[in-house]
Design a protein around this motif. Sequence first.
Motif, PDB file in Angstrom:
ATOM      1  N   ASP A  90      39.066  43.041 -55.488  1.00 28.81           N
ATOM      2  CA  ASP A  90      38.165  43.044 -56.628  1.00 28.81           C
ATOM      3  C   ASP A  90      36.853  42.316 -56.307  1.00 28.81           C
ATOM      4  O   ASP A  90      36.495  41.320 -56.949  1.00 28.81           O
ATOM      5  CB  ASP A  90      38.877  42.367 -57.821  1.00 28.81           C
ATOM      6  N   PRO A  91      36.129  42.785 -55.306  1.00 28.02           N
ATOM      7  CA  PRO A  91      34.929  42.083 -54.834  1.00 28.02           C
ATOM      8  C   PRO A  91      33.813  42.049 -55.887  1.00 28.02           C
ATOM      9  O   PRO A  91      33.703  42.966 -56.703  1.00 28.02           O
ATOM     10  CB  PRO A  91      34.477  42.907 -53.629  1.00 28.02           C
ATOM     11  N   ILE A  92      33.026  40.986 -55.846  1.00 29.29           N
ATOM     12  CA  ILE A  92      31.934  40.854 -56.814  1.00 29.29           C
ATOM     13  C   ILE A  92      30.655  41.441 -56.202  1.00 29.29           C
ATOM     14  O   ILE A  92      29.992  40.805 -55.377  1.00 29.29           O
ATOM     15  CB  ILE A  92      31.733  39.378 -57.212  1.00 29.29           C
ATOM     16  N   ILE A  93      30.386  42.677 -56.562  1.00 29.05           N
ATOM     17  CA  ILE A  93      29.194  43.351 -56.043  1.00 29.05           C
ATOM     18  C   ILE A  93      28.549  44.138 -57.179  1.00 29.05           C
ATOM     19  O   ILE A  93      29.223  44.512 -58.131  1.00 29.05           O
ATOM     20  CB  ILE A  93      29.525  44.314 -54.874  1.00 29.05           C
ATOM     21  N   ASP A  94      27.250  44.385 -57.049  1.00 30.65           N
ATOM     22  CA  ASP A  94      26.560  45.196 -58.066  1.00 30.65           C
ATOM     23  C   ASP A  94      25.346  45.882 -57.444  1.00 30.65           C
ATOM     24  O   ASP A  94      25.232  45.947 -56.216  1.00 30.65           O
ATOM     25  CB  ASP A  94      26.162  44.325 -59.266  1.00 30.65           C
ATOM     26  N   GLU A  95      24.427  46.351 -58.256  1.00 26.05           N
ATOM     27  CA  GLU A  95      23.270  47.090 -57.731  1.00 26.05           C
ATOM     28  C   GLU A  95      22.385  46.200 -56.850  1.00 26.05           C
ATOM     29  O   GLU A  95      21.576  46.699 -56.074  1.00 26.05           O
ATOM     30  CB  GLU A  95      22.380  47.666 -58.856  1.00 26.05           C
ATOM     31  N   GLY A  96      22.533  44.890 -56.977  1.00 26.91           N
ATOM     32  CA  GLY A  96      21.733  43.979 -56.158  1.00 26.91           C
ATOM     33  C   GLY A  96      22.378  43.697 -54.808  1.00 26.91           C
ATOM     34  O   GLY A  96      21.877  42.897 -54.016  1.00 26.91           O
ATOM     35  N   THR A  97      23.509  44.345 -54.552  1.00 20.60           N
ATOM     36  CA  THR A  97      24.218  44.116 -53.287  1.00 20.60           C
ATOM     37  C   THR A  97      23.989  45.299 -52.352  1.00 20.60           C
ATOM     38  O   THR A  97      24.093  46.446 -52.770  1.00 20.60           O
ATOM     39  CB  THR A  97      25.745  44.023 -53.520  1.00 20.60           C
TER      40      THR A  97
END
Length: 364
Positions: A90-97
């Motif tokens: 469940d990695p913490i990633i989003d459009e800024g990654t």
Amino acid sequence: EKGGYEHFMLKEMYEQPKAVTDTFSPRIKGNDIVIEELGMTDEEIRAIRKIMIVACGSAYHAGVTSKYVFEGMARIPVEVDVASEYRYRDPIIDEGTLVVIISQSGETADSLAALRESKARGARVLGIVNVVGSSIAREADNVMYTWAGPEIAVATTKAYSCQLIAMYLLAMKFAKVRGQVTENEMKRYIEDMKRLPDQIELLLNNQNRIQKFANRYLAARDVFFIGRGIDYAISMEGSLKLKEISYIHSEAYAAGELKHGTISLIEEGTLVAAVLTQEDLYKKMISNMVEVRTRGAFVLAVTNEGNDEVERAADYVIYIPETNQYFTNSLAIIPLQLFGYYISVGRGCDVDKPRNLAKSVTVE
Ligand code: M6R
């Protein structure tokens, strides 16, 4: 097909100067780095808040080296993970990654699953891939190819070296766009990069000396690789190269961790390979080397030319030519590849096709 070499692995090690050149030269334009296939505007590059590198095996090790390079050069936070862990955590990633998937084959099942997972979470995915048209190359938002050419030996050498180059180029590009390097520093990095092929060649030509050394350790039971920072990353790769083709147990440790348990494994004659290419860490490394040597270890050091200090803490020294602090792994890995290779040959192992392993791991 082996072009006169005894094994594909040897041939591929010798192809490294060319492979590395083929990977950087189309992307260096004067004093600038141009990576069209990145498909990102400068604005998009500036908007990235985190880089998440995901890969398996040696590609993961290339990722660990890149973390130090990216953070040092471009001042962007970087996380690195092995794909089989990443995909289930469940990695913490989003459009800024920006997720970077590194893979020689482009078919590694866990890396491909990590790519899909990242896209589903809205991150932009860049593939650093060697095989043109492979699954990872097709599914990534953008692909930057390593131009290593076909790699046959199970133990990767030239593809790994090209992965490092691709990641250096990327870090240089990001550093430039984000205003973290001066024109002069950039010029210096480019000059250093252009010198790498000849320096790699020089180290490859040292093979006889390394073969002789390896022959003394054919019966080793355990080998330890130690380093700090970027040299810890290369220790991991050196250790994997040795164990996968020679079946000798080996491990890599962050040198400062030794005294938290591992040092109890050191016995009279245990081989410890110490990598020290980071000047600010020489002293710390030398004291770790003295610690294991006092307990009977035989210490092989891989260090920069000019670090004569090391002689007092090592039994055998391999010097690498001068480059900047970020590119040293490209040189330090060469003697370690040769070492693994000659141990495997000396023990009569199947160098190119080690037991239980496949060139591309397409199942989980
Ligand atoms: O094809 P990939 O780069 O995705 O493969 C990843 C690993 O399976 C690979 O690097 C493996 O660790 C090699 N045998 C190491 O020499």
